[in-house]
Write an enzyme that holds these catalytic residues in place. Structure first.
Site, mmCIF file in Angstrom:
data_model
loop_
_atom_site.group_PDB
_atom_site.id
_atom_site.type_symbol
_atom_site.label_atom_id
_atom_site.label_comp_id
_atom_site.label_asym_id
_atom_site.label_seq_id
_atom_site.Cartn_x
_atom_site.Cartn_y
_atom_site.Cartn_z
ATOM 1 N N GLU A 135 0.815 -1.217 0.000
ATOM 2 C CA GLU A 135 0.000 0.000 0.000
ATOM 3 C C GLU A 135 0.845 1.262 0.000
ATOM 4 O O GLU A 135 0.518 2.253 0.668
ATOM 5 C CB GLU A 135 -1.000 -0.010 1.163
ATOM 6 C CG GLU A 135 -2.090 -1.052 0.980
ATOM 7 C CD GLU A 135 -3.332 -0.801 1.829
ATOM 8 O OE1 GLU A 135 -3.428 0.280 2.440
ATOM 9 O OE2 GLU A 135 -4.199 -1.699 1.859
ATOM 10 N N HIS B 199 -1.926 -0.774 10.219
ATOM 11 C CA HIS B 199 -1.444 -2.128 10.483
ATOM 12 C C HIS B 199 -0.181 -2.045 11.332
ATOM 13 O O HIS B 199 0.578 -1.074 11.242
ATOM 14 C CB HIS B 199 -1.099 -2.867 9.188
ATOM 15 C CG HIS B 199 -2.291 -3.242 8.363
ATOM 16 N ND1 HIS B 199 -2.543 -4.533 7.968
ATOM 17 C CD2 HIS B 199 -3.305 -2.502 7.851
ATOM 18 C CE1 HIS B 199 -3.648 -4.570 7.256
ATOM 19 N NE2 HIS B 199 -4.123 -3.344 7.171
#
Length: 408
Positions: A49, A274
């Site tokens: 990402e 995350h």
């Protein structure tokens, strides 16, 4: 040969959640990630990402001194978001884009536009002759666990990832995989991936662990995490993994596994929504080649393949229904256009009465029918492709299942 030096490999994996214009404090977090990587000096860094190539370029410049080798994997409309940084040479790279990746009309999720993929980089470390095959995948997000509309697509991706590993790792001695798999450890997709490839979970194998309880990488203590997604899981969930295996004459052991625990050291924000996963692996040559272990005859593997095939079959039936509905809508829109065209021609030729509808309403109806025709045709073609991919995966799983059942 026994007695050759042991390779101590330190790996860093992180889903960076660096979406331009949408991710909070993106630039600040990217700089923080770069500063931390430069200080820590990992051997291999796998990032997901990183949607902005400018962010990748900034990281590349900042990390050039300690990670002289890097690669950014380009895919889809907005990019795969995958990149790798390495202290040892990257000899070759390859990108594989999954055949199914969600739905283009689900704009609020956007997975289809980024072309979820797996990036592969092969290299070797000076002093040790082991060719290393490192992979950085990302699979389709779950979004809703109770009504997971993307489960068949994610299973197709897990199956293609497993097949990709099987067919690309034959010349490698060690396979490393780190990434956001968007699957819980007990999910059928992760069990299928591990069972069919023989990959081992660094969290389960680690001699020493330090970090979030149960190795979770989405935790409520992270200020960027959507707390509503974690209501059924008060401790968090583990969806980011470092997996590994030795194929030939090498052994791999996980000495230590760590995760970050919310805020990064010295600052008030975490690296991402995350948690990062960091593993220390020991790779050493054995006396005799161990041989490949891909696809071993594990009795439980047949049950996993059966379960996955059932879910893919359910997705296939749903895709066929959607294909039929979109096809029927396209036919109805086409018939409406033909009726309007016949009425207009009849009026122009003087064969009929005056146009019963106002011209503006008649034109608007024609444009609406044309728009529905184009949209329904596009959906019909998309779901036709989806049916073919799901059917193909179901057939592959059936062949594998038959081979597993016939194998002694």
């Amino acid at each position: 040969m026994e007695g050759e030096p042991t390779l101590r490999l330190r790996i860093f994996d992180l889903n960076c959640w660096a979406i331009r214009y949408l991710s909070r404090r993106r630039r600040e977090r990217v700089r923080l990630i770069g500063d931390t990587l430069r200080q820590e000096g990992f051997d291999l860094v796998l990032l997901q990402e990183v949607w902005s190539e400018q962010d990748y370029s900034d990281l590349k410049v900042k990390l050039a001194g300690c990670y002289p080798f890097s690669h950014y994997f380009r895919s889809g409309i907005i990019g795969s978001g995958l990149c790798v940084f390495s202290r040892f040479p990257i000899l070759d790279t390859l990108l594989y884009q999954y055949s199914l990746n969600g739905y283009p009309y689900m704009l609020q999720h956007g997975d289809w536009f980024c072309g979820k993929s797996v990036g592969l980089g092969s290299g070797s470390r000076a002093g040790v002759t082991a060719p290393l095959l490192s992979l950085s995948p990302q699979l389709h997000a779950e979004y809703c666990r109770d009504k997971d509309a993307y489960l068949p697509h994610r299973l197709v991706q897990a199956w293609e990832l497993a097949q990709f590993i099987r067919h690309t790792s034959k010349a490698a001695d060690v396979v490393l995989l780190g990434g956001d798999l968007n699957m819980h450890p007990e999910d059928v997709g992760i069990r299928l991936l591990r069972g069919w490839t023989g990959l081992r979970d660094a969290f389960a194998e680690a001699t020493h662990f330090e970090g979030c309880k149960n190795g979770c990488t989405l935790v409520p203590d992270n200020c960027f995490t959507d707390k509503s997604e974690l209501l059924p899981f008060p401790l968090g969930i583990r969806i980011d993994y470092i997996l590994y295996k030795a194929i030939s004459s090498f052994t791999v052991k996980c000495e230590e596994l760590r995760t970050t625990t919310g805020r990064a050291p010295g600052v008030d924000i975490p690296f991402s929504d995350h948690e990062a996963v960091m593993a220390t692996l020991h790779i050493q040559r054995q006396g005799q080649p161990a041989g490949a272990t891909l696809g071993t005859a594990d009795p439980a593997l047949a049950d996993v393949v059966t379960e996955a095939r059932t879910e893919v079959g359910a997705g296939l039936q749903a895709a066929r229904r959607q294909r039929y509905s979109s096809g029927r809508m396209a036919v109805l829109a086409l018939l409406l256009l033909l009726l309007q065209a016949a009425a207009a021609l009849g009026t122009l030729a003087g064969l009929g009465a005056e146009q019963p509808f106002p011209k503006l309403s008649f034109c608007l109806l024609a444009f609406l029918a044309l728009g529905v025709l184009v949209l329904a045709t596009g959906l019909h073609l998309f779901h036709t492709m989806e049916v073919k991919m799901l059917h193909g995966t179901e057939d592959q799983m059936w062949m594998v299942l038959r081979a597993l059942q016939e194998r002694p």
